[in-house]
Design an enzyme around this catalytic site. Structure first.
Site, PDB file in Angstrom:
ATOM      1  N   LYS A 493      32.376  34.181  48.998  1.00 19.94           N
ATOM      2  CA  LYS A 493      32.939  35.141  49.954  1.00 19.94           C
ATOM      3  C   LYS A 493      31.826  36.036  50.484  1.00 19.94           C
ATOM      4  O   LYS A 493      30.739  36.080  49.904  1.00 19.94           O
ATOM      5  CB  LYS A 493      34.015  35.971  49.265  1.00 19.94           C
ATOM      6  N   TYR A 717      11.309  59.933  63.464  1.00 15.96           N
ATOM      7  CA  TYR A 717      12.374  60.782  64.024  1.00 15.96           C
ATOM      8  C   TYR A 717      12.626  62.013  63.156  1.00 15.96           C
ATOM      9  O   TYR A 717      12.633  61.908  61.918  1.00 15.96           O
ATOM     10  CB  TYR A 717      13.696  60.018  64.054  1.00 15.96           C
TER      11      TYR A 717
HETATM   12  C1  LIG Z   1      34.818  38.692  43.937  1.00 20.60           C
HETATM   13  C2  LIG Z   1      35.764  38.183  43.005  1.00 20.60           C
HETATM   14  C3  LIG Z   1      35.349  37.546  41.817  1.00 20.60           C
HETATM   15  C4  LIG Z   1      33.911  37.466  41.376  1.00 20.60           C
HETATM   16  O1  LIG Z   1      33.541  38.678  40.760  1.00 20.60           O
HETATM   17  P1  LIG Z   1      32.090  38.875  40.153  1.00 20.60           P
HETATM   18  O2  LIG Z   1      32.130  40.183  39.492  1.00 20.60           O
HETATM   19  O3  LIG Z   1      31.146  38.863  41.318  1.00 20.60           O
HETATM   20  O4  LIG Z   1      31.851  37.742  39.246  1.00 20.60           O
HETATM   21  C5  LIG Z   1      36.316  36.957  41.040  1.00 20.60           C
HETATM   22  N1  LIG Z   1      37.630  37.027  41.369  1.00 20.60           N
HETATM   23  C6  LIG Z   1      38.057  37.664  42.467  1.00 20.60           C
HETATM   24  C7  LIG Z   1      39.506  37.714  42.762  1.00 20.60           C
HETATM   25  C8  LIG Z   1      37.155  38.280  43.318  1.00 20.60           C
HETATM   26  O5  LIG Z   1      37.592  38.896  44.409  1.00 20.60           O
END
Ligand SMILES: *Cc1c(COP(=O)(O)O)cnc(C)c1O
Length: 822
Positions: A493, A717
């Site tokens: 993701k 800046y």
């Molecule tokens: C992002 C996510 C994970 C992974 O979590 P990590 O801490 O990066 O391992 C697992 N399950 C769900 C539902 C997530 O949204």
């Protein structure tokens, strides 16, 4: 209707032992689309390009137990629990099974064939008739020797009407499809010149297609097409032709008037000299008018009133096309349509370009390859193309290919011709575009994606280097903590936690990861387009993206009743059943998910429908990385387990359970259940002190300029940084717009140059940052590392009071990702 393995063996006359006479509900021919192994029957098909027998062992490992094969390979000996059904020809067996299934249904079945428009006519009939009847239809354009049986297999007890399309490219194929579809009503859309290769003549092609209607009661076709009329009258003995004509007033359906407007077309008709009617469609292309008249004939056949016809025709909408608009070099926009090319799709793409250009001052350019598969003479074909381009107002044409080049004199507009795509890529013309809306449209074999790639906007020299071997190392690191049977979901993701999802996905696919999870449907669609075929889960499906899900085999997470109901409705609308979904339980995170007290309502809904099928049930831990939350974590796991078991026993089939994220895998491996979800650890960031991970991403840039600046001067800046000594100040092309957090300004943050630290001085600008190089021997052109092995993401996160996740996902997409293996 339930089929057991033994029923199927009988229907297809297979030999071989049945070890486990289980029910089978899904037929699989493409091993990449596996979703419910327990109920799947795999047909090992042999094609010119591939042999399904190669995938039997892999599918067995994934849980498939029943296979139809034509060859017993020695390696199958090891598949001790497999039902191996042996037949002579696996494709014929698939067709036989579907034909037998078809016989159980006494509903009207419409078979659609012809050269063009099959899918549009099918989808439009669906749009026009689904208010009255529950319709089963071929998904997308499943119209081949394998697609047709898979479509017919979808017929179920609720179906009241079926729409199947059939396409052939060689003589004798249609007889086999006729047995499978056995249409009561046939539609011949037209006989174009496409796919001429396998046939001796247009007549032969037409006669072959008509074999679909051997046992049909009614045939819909256009009698003004001489060849079609001739072939039908000479071969089919029935008298129930529902032919239509624009000329012959005695035709069953006489089209008395067609009047095109700006945006729509008015059509007037007389049916059997009894009913007079008229309607409008919101289209003006000739091909769509023809498609609409075929649909009209079917509606009249079903005795739908002229008023209803009028009302529904006006609401027809186009069947989605895959045209993408991208930002190009030199203020151009690129419309990328590099997948297929025929006259019809060219016309549609030109219309799209015309609409897109409206109101802008972009000139319209077309890059076009040879048109393929046509029976017309080259001269006639390109004359038509030239007229079309004139009509659509194309300003400039670049033709690529020998045929189009030979007909160059037909094209009056500004133009250039090249024999091959490579030749064009090496020309100077490719750098000369300016403020143009460029339609890139080519037949697949011309590889026009190389052209659109070249024309797309590229960015400056700050790059994120991603080490794919480190990804594999980290993946195996966590895998080694698990039982060999536990499945793994890798979270890609947010564009692979910033590292770029496609290359990662490809790498993980090679290493037999079981699932990938993306955040939104579009991310998944991008992966499919790039050739990722493994199962993909979408964590935040939006209401507006259901079609993207279905079209790309993306499996949504479902976390609310609203989403669940909408998804069921959308799947039913599309004629889809058993679509895999993942149910999310809120066991204590209190973000998304069904609460434990909602299980009754949830199981009621799930068991009352067949559109969706629960592939997995899962939940997410709120504090798996910290010992102080251990009690809470265990309570979450317990609540989740209860909910998951409730759901599994209600639906009555095996569902995968999963709850652990990265820190969970490391700290609670005893609760790995059927599957785990690996995120941050994959990217080399340790979440709870695990040692042995490798760094994956390095954000680096180049020093543009170095200057000696006197003590007392200020930098950047707002003049926030005053030099206390004579200094060497370097400038690097990265700024907050690239994701470099502005809170790192004025001495908070550092970069690494030639192994030494250099402070960030002055305020970070949008695209540029200044660094103090006084204590280094850096030269212009040297590399500056923002983060990587020597300066970790964790260190930056600590300075900013945030978590590594935020740092790595904030790198802007304009930063080019470069992938390497060691
Ligand atoms: C992002 C996510 C994970 C992974 O979590 P990590 O801490 O990066 O391992 C697992 N399950 C769900 C539902 C997530 O949204």
């Amino acid at each position: 209707m339930t089929y057991f393995v033994s029923d199927i063996a009988r229907i297809i006359h297979a030999s071989g032992n049945i070890l486990n006479d289980a029910p089978v509900s899904l037929l699989l021919t493409d091993s990449r689309s596996l979703s419910f192994p327990e109920e799947t029957l795999f047909f090992a098909l042999k094609t010119k390009q591939n042999d399904g027998h190669k995938y039997v062992t892999e599918l067995y490992q994934k849980g498939v137990r029943t296979f139809v094969i034509s060859q017993r390979l020695p390696i199958f000996e090891g598949l001790t629990e497999a039902n191996l059904l042996v037949v002579k020809d696996t494709l014929a067996a698939l067709q036989q099974l579907a034909a037998s299934h078809r016989k159980h249904f006494q509903i009207p079945v419409i078979g659609i064939t012809g050269s063009n428009g099959k899918t549009i006519v099918k989808e439009w009939l669906y749009q026009l008739l689904n208010e009255d009847k529950r319709i089963v239809r071929s998904p997308r354009s499943y119209n081949s020797q394998t697609g047709v049986p898979l479509s017919v297999w979808r017929l179920d007890e609720q179906a009241e009407l079926a729409l199947f399309e059939a396409g052939i490219s060689q003589p004798e194929e249609m007889e086999r499809l006729e047995k499978v579809i056995a249409p009561e009503i046939g539609i011949l859309t037209n006989i174009g010149s496409a796919h001429q290769e396998g046939f001796q003549s247009i007549e032969q092609k037409c006669l072959e297609k008509l074999k679909l209607f051997t046992h049909s009661e009614t045939i819909v076709y256009e009698e003004d097409d001489q060849i079609v009329q001739h072939c039908i009258l000479n071969t089919i003995a029935g008298e129930n032709f529902l032919s239509w004509s624009k000329k012959n007033q005695d035709a069953p359906l006489y089209i008395s008037k067609i009047k095109k407007g700006e945006q729509s077309t008015f059509i007037q008709y007389n049916y059997l000299q009894i009913i007079d009617g008229d309607f409008e469609i919101p289209f003006t292309e000739d091909a769509n008018i023809e498609n609409a008249i075929h649909c009209l004939a079917v509606m009249l056949y079903f005795q739908i009133s002229p008023d209803k016809i009028r009302e529904r025709m006006m609401k027809l909408h186009s069947v989605a096309m895959r045209l993408e608009v991208k930002e190009g070099i030199q203020n151009c926009l690129i419309i990328d349509d590099t997948y297929n090319l025929d006259f019809n799709s060219l016309e549609l793409a030109l219309d799209f370009q015309m609409r897109r250009a409206k109101g802008s001052d972009l000139k319209r350019t077309l890059i076009l390859s040879d048109l393929q598969q046509t029976g017309k003479s080259s001269h006639l074909l390109y004359l038509e193309v030239a007229n079309l381009l004139k009509q659509k107002g194309i300003d400039k044409l670049i033709g690529i290919g020998k045929n189009i080049g030979d007909q160059a004199s037909l094209f009056p507009m500004g133009m250039a011709f090249y024999e091959t795509t490579e030749e064009f890529l090496q020309s100077t013309l490719i750098n000369s575009f300016d403020k143009e809306l460029i339609l890139v449209k080519g037949a697949r074999e011309f590889h026009f994606e190389k052209i659109s790639d070249r024309l797309q906007l590229k960015v400056h020299e700050t790059i994120l280097e991603v080490n794919l071997d480190a990804i594999v190392h980290n993946f195996n690191f966590y895998r080694s903590k698990l039982k060999p049977t536990t499945k793994m979901v890798c979270m890609v993701k947010a564009f692979g936690y910033g590292a770029g999802s496609y290359e990662l996905a490809k790498t993980l696919q090679e290493h037999h990861c079981d699932y990938l999870a993306v955040a939104v449907a579009d991310e998944g669609a991008e992966l499919r387009k790039a050739g990722i075929y493994m199962p993909l889960m979408v964590m935040n499906p939006e209401m507006s993206s259901f079609n993207v899900l279905f079209d790309n085999d993306l499996e949504p997470e479902v976390y609310s009743f609203k989403l669940l109901k909408a998804l069921i409705r959308a799947a039913e609308m599309q004629g889809i059943s058993n679509y895999p979904v993942h149910i999310k339980i809120d066991s204590g995170m209190h973000r998304l998910g069904f609460l434990p007290e909602e299980m009754d309502e949830l199981t009621d809904l799930l068991t009352a429908q067949t559109a969706l099928k629960v592939r997995s049930v899962f939940s997410h831990l709120a504090g798996s990385d910290s010992e102080s939350h251990n009690d809470y974590t265990l309570r979450q796991i317990e609540r989740f387990t209860q909910c998951a078991e409730r759901i599994e026993s209600a639906v009555g089939y095996k569902v995968l359970h999963h709850i652990l994220n990265t820190a969970g895998i490391f700290r609670f491996p005893e609760h790995q259940k059927d599957m785990v979800r690996l995120g941050i650890g994959l990217y080399g960031v340790s979440s709870c002190g695990e040692e042995g991970l490798r760094n994956v991403s390095t954000l680096k840039t180049t020093i543009l300029q170095i200057k000696d600046i006197k003590a007392g001067e200020t930098i950047g800046y707002g003049r926030k940084w005053t030099l206390t000594r004579d200094s060497r100040i370097g400038t690097i092309p990265i700024g907050y717009a690239d994701g470099l957090d502005r809170h790192l300004s004025n001495g908070v943050g550092e970069v690494v140059v030639n192994g030494k630290r250099a402070k960030i001085v002055g305020n970070i600008c949008m695209d540029i940052t200044m660094i103090d190089l006084t204590d280094t021997d850096a030269q212009e052109g040297d590399t500056a590392i923002i983060f990587g092995e020597e300066l970790t993401v964790q260190e930056i996160a600590d300075k900013l009071g945030t978590i590594p996740y935020e740092i790595i996902t904030s790198i802007a997409t304009r930063v080019k990702r470069i992938y390497y293996r060691e």
